[in-house]
Write a protein that holds these residues in place. Structure first.
Motif, PDB file in Angstrom:
ATOM      1  N   ILE A 201      32.542  33.605  29.732  1.00 35.04           N
ATOM      2  CA  ILE A 201      33.322  32.506  30.306  1.00 35.04           C
ATOM      3  C   ILE A 201      34.039  32.965  31.579  1.00 35.04           C
ATOM      4  CG2 ILE A 201      35.115  30.816  29.877  1.00 35.04           C
ATOM      5  CD1 ILE A 201      32.613  30.432  28.209  1.00 35.04           C
ATOM      6  N   LEU A 202      34.648  34.140  31.531  1.00 34.95           N
ATOM      7  CA  LEU A 202      35.362  34.640  32.707  1.00 34.95           C
ATOM      8  C   LEU A 202      34.403  34.996  33.836  1.00 34.95           C
ATOM      9  CD1 LEU A 202      37.983  36.863  30.861  1.00 34.95           C
ATOM     10  CD2 LEU A 202      38.408  34.684  32.003  1.00 34.95           C
ATOM     11  N   TYR A 203      33.238  35.502  33.498  1.00 38.01           N
ATOM     12  CA  TYR A 203      32.234  35.801  34.526  1.00 38.01           C
ATOM     13  C   TYR A 203      31.796  34.521  35.230  1.00 38.01           C
ATOM     14  CZ  TYR A 203      27.794  37.249  36.588  1.00 38.01           C
ATOM     15  OH  TYR A 203      26.760  37.486  37.464  1.00 38.01           O
ATOM     16  N   GLY A 204      31.608  33.451  34.474  1.00 38.79           N
ATOM     17  CA  GLY A 204      31.275  32.174  35.089  1.00 38.79           C
ATOM     18  C   GLY A 204      32.379  31.678  36.007  1.00 38.79           C
ATOM     19  N   GLY A 205      33.638  31.888  35.607  1.00 37.69           N
ATOM     20  CA  GLY A 205      34.753  31.500  36.474  1.00 37.69           C
ATOM     21  C   GLY A 205      34.798  32.313  37.754  1.00 37.69           C
ATOM     22  N   LEU A 206      34.489  33.594  37.659  1.00 40.58           N
ATOM     23  CA  LEU A 206      34.478  34.442  38.857  1.00 40.58           C
ATOM     24  C   LEU A 206      33.398  34.004  39.840  1.00 40.58           C
ATOM     25  CD1 LEU A 206      34.973  37.994  37.288  1.00 40.58           C
ATOM     26  CD2 LEU A 206      36.612  36.726  38.668  1.00 40.58           C
ATOM     27  N   GLN A 207      32.286  33.491  39.328  1.00 41.97           N
ATOM     28  CA  GLN A 207      31.217  33.056  40.211  1.00 41.97           C
ATOM     29  C   GLN A 207      31.604  31.845  41.043  1.00 41.97           C
ATOM     30  OE1 GLN A 207      27.976  34.683  40.427  1.00 41.97           O
ATOM     31  NE2 GLN A 207      29.346  36.183  39.487  1.00 41.97           N
ATOM     32  N   GLU A 208      32.598  31.092  40.572  1.00 39.12           N
ATOM     33  CA  GLU A 208      33.009  29.873  41.273  1.00 39.12           C
ATOM     34  C   GLU A 208      34.084  30.126  42.330  1.00 39.12           C
ATOM     35  OE1 GLU A 208      31.508  26.996  40.911  1.00 39.12           O
ATOM     36  OE2 GLU A 208      30.153  27.948  39.466  1.00 39.12           O
ATOM     37  N   ILE A 209      34.631  31.326  42.390  1.00 42.71           N
ATOM     38  CA  ILE A 209      35.662  31.625  43.391  1.00 42.71           C
ATOM     39  C   ILE A 209      34.992  31.795  44.761  1.00 42.71           C
ATOM     40  CG2 ILE A 209      37.460  33.240  44.092  1.00 42.71           C
ATOM     41  CD1 ILE A 209      37.888  33.943  41.192  1.00 42.71           C
ATOM     42  N   PRO A 210      35.423  31.072  45.780  1.00 44.95           N
ATOM     43  CA  PRO A 210      34.798  31.195  47.113  1.00 44.95           C
ATOM     44  C   PRO A 210      34.897  32.617  47.658  1.00 44.95           C
ATOM     45  CG  PRO A 210      36.201  29.247  47.005  1.00 44.95           C
ATOM     46  CD  PRO A 210      36.475  30.038  45.765  1.00 44.95           C
ATOM     47  N   LYS A 211      33.804  33.108  48.201  1.00 44.43           N
ATOM     48  CA  LYS A 211      33.786  34.457  48.762  1.00 44.43           C
ATOM     49  C   LYS A 211      34.670  34.576  50.004  1.00 44.43           C
ATOM     50  CE  LYS A 211      30.763  35.542  45.658  1.00 44.43           C
ATOM     51  NZ  LYS A 211      31.184  36.327  44.470  1.00 44.43           N
ATOM     52  N   GLU A 212      34.914  33.428  50.657  1.00 46.68           N
ATOM     53  CA  GLU A 212      35.746  33.456  51.868  1.00 46.68           C
ATOM     54  C   GLU A 212      37.161  33.945  51.580  1.00 46.68           C
ATOM     55  OE1 GLU A 212      34.017  30.941  50.828  1.00 46.68           O
ATOM     56  OE2 GLU A 212      32.401  30.699  52.305  1.00 46.68           O
ATOM     57  N   LEU A 213      37.656  33.665  50.352  1.00 48.40           N
ATOM     58  CA  LEU A 213      39.002  34.107  50.009  1.00 48.40           C
ATOM     59  C   LEU A 213      39.083  35.629  49.971  1.00 48.40           C
ATOM     60  CD1 LEU A 213      39.909  31.543  47.200  1.00 48.40           C
ATOM     61  CD2 LEU A 213      40.561  31.492  49.608  1.00 48.40           C
TER      62      LEU A 213
END
Length: 317
Positions: A201-213
């Motif tokens: 679940i946490l890995y899926g959440g990390l995938q949604e964080i924009p790389k620009e940040l």
């Protein structure tokens, strides 16, 4: 000869146009359609959640015995069941063990799961294969995991003690037979089982964080820890809420794992509210007392969910 002309009545409606639809009827049809989609879910919830919950509450105020299944007689006894449960010293121990077991399991599962999620968030060879292997504990039935770990943690013939003895670290630790070690051992086994769920679940959440940040944080000279604290954690907050709430709901009521490992022993050292409900209802056949403990378990779960979600909503505002 005179001719008469008959004038045809003029229709009130303009040719080529239909009457405007009634907004009230359209709204009513839309409302009926909405309820038509919701009705199956409502019926399902009432039959499989609402009725058992109400029946359990009613049973906690009845003298419900095996004889009741044949006679149908279950006289009300007021709060006798509740008084008997709350005055039992085992209930206090079970409540404390439940809190310790739940808190320890959630802490270990979340921390290790988050660390693994961050680790696998970076691409490297065989990363997908390793993620798949870590999922295995989550796919194995809980009872099977409990039986396997009971063999591993056996004091005399267990693999763990044999391995520790070979390393000269002492190989006679009573993991499951000592009142001081049993609860810790059960917590560690449950952490092992719950790590994959947290990681996925946490890995899926990390995938949604924009790389620009992350790129912006790098340009600002933020360290890895500062980036994790200021970017990753705030962006993961909704996912963390889901993971903790679902983890709590599944952990606080665990029964099969404890029964497979210790059966609530030794000396009630691993007795929890879940195992106490089972013992009262299906071992001692005191269904009224079992219903009381079950209701307490439901109340504890509901209070946690309400307070945690409300606190999270307040912080979000």
């Amino acid at each position: 000869m005179t001719t008469s002309t008959v004038t045809a009545p003029v229709s009130a409606e303009t040719p080529g146009k239909t009457a405007a639809p009634d907004p009230d009827r359209a709204r009513l049809r839309r409302r009926i359609a909405q309820w038509g989609f919701v009705a199956p879910a409502v019926v399902f919830m009432l039959l499989f959640f609402g009725y058992p919950l109400v029946r359990n509450v009613v049973m906690s105020f009845q003298h419900y015995t095996p004889k009741t299944f044949f006679t149908g007689e279950a006289p009300f006894n007021g709060t006798d069941n509740w008084s008997a449960v709350f005055q039992d010293a085992l209930f206090g121990k079970a409540l404390w063990h439940t809190l310790v077991f739940t808190a320890g399991s959630l802490l270990g599962q979340f921390c290790i799961g988050l660390a693994l999620a961050v680790f696998f968030n970076r691409r490297f060879p065989l990363g997908g294969v390793l993620r798949s292997l870590i999922l295995l504990p989550w796919l194995v039935p809980m009872v099977v995991s409990g039986i396997v770990w009971r063999r591993i943690l056996d004091q005399d013939t267990g693999v763990l003690n044999t391995f520790l003895d070979a390393l000269g670290l002492g190989g006679h630790t009573p993991w499951l037979t000592s009142p001081d070690m049993a609860l810790l051992s059960v917590i560690l086994v449950n952490i092992w089982i719950g790590i994959p769920f947290n990681m996925v679940i946490l890995y899926g959440g990390l995938q949604e964080i924009p790389k620009e940040l992350y790129e912006a944080a790098s340009l600002d000279g933020a360290s890895a820890w500062r980036t994790f604290r200021s970017v990753t954690l705030p962006m993961l907050k909704p996912v963390i809420t889901v993971v903790l709430v679902l983890g709590f709901m599944s952990t606080v009521k665990i029964l099969d794992l404890i029964l497979a490992l210790t059966d609530g022993g030794p000396a009630d050292a691993t007795q929890t509210l879940g195992t106490l409900t089972y013992q009262n209802s299906f071992v001692e056949l005191d269904f009224g007392a079992g219903a009381v403990v079950g209701n307490v378990l439901i109340i504890v779960s509901a209070v946690f969910a309400v307070f945690y979600l409300r606190a999270n909503r307040t912080e979000g505002k």
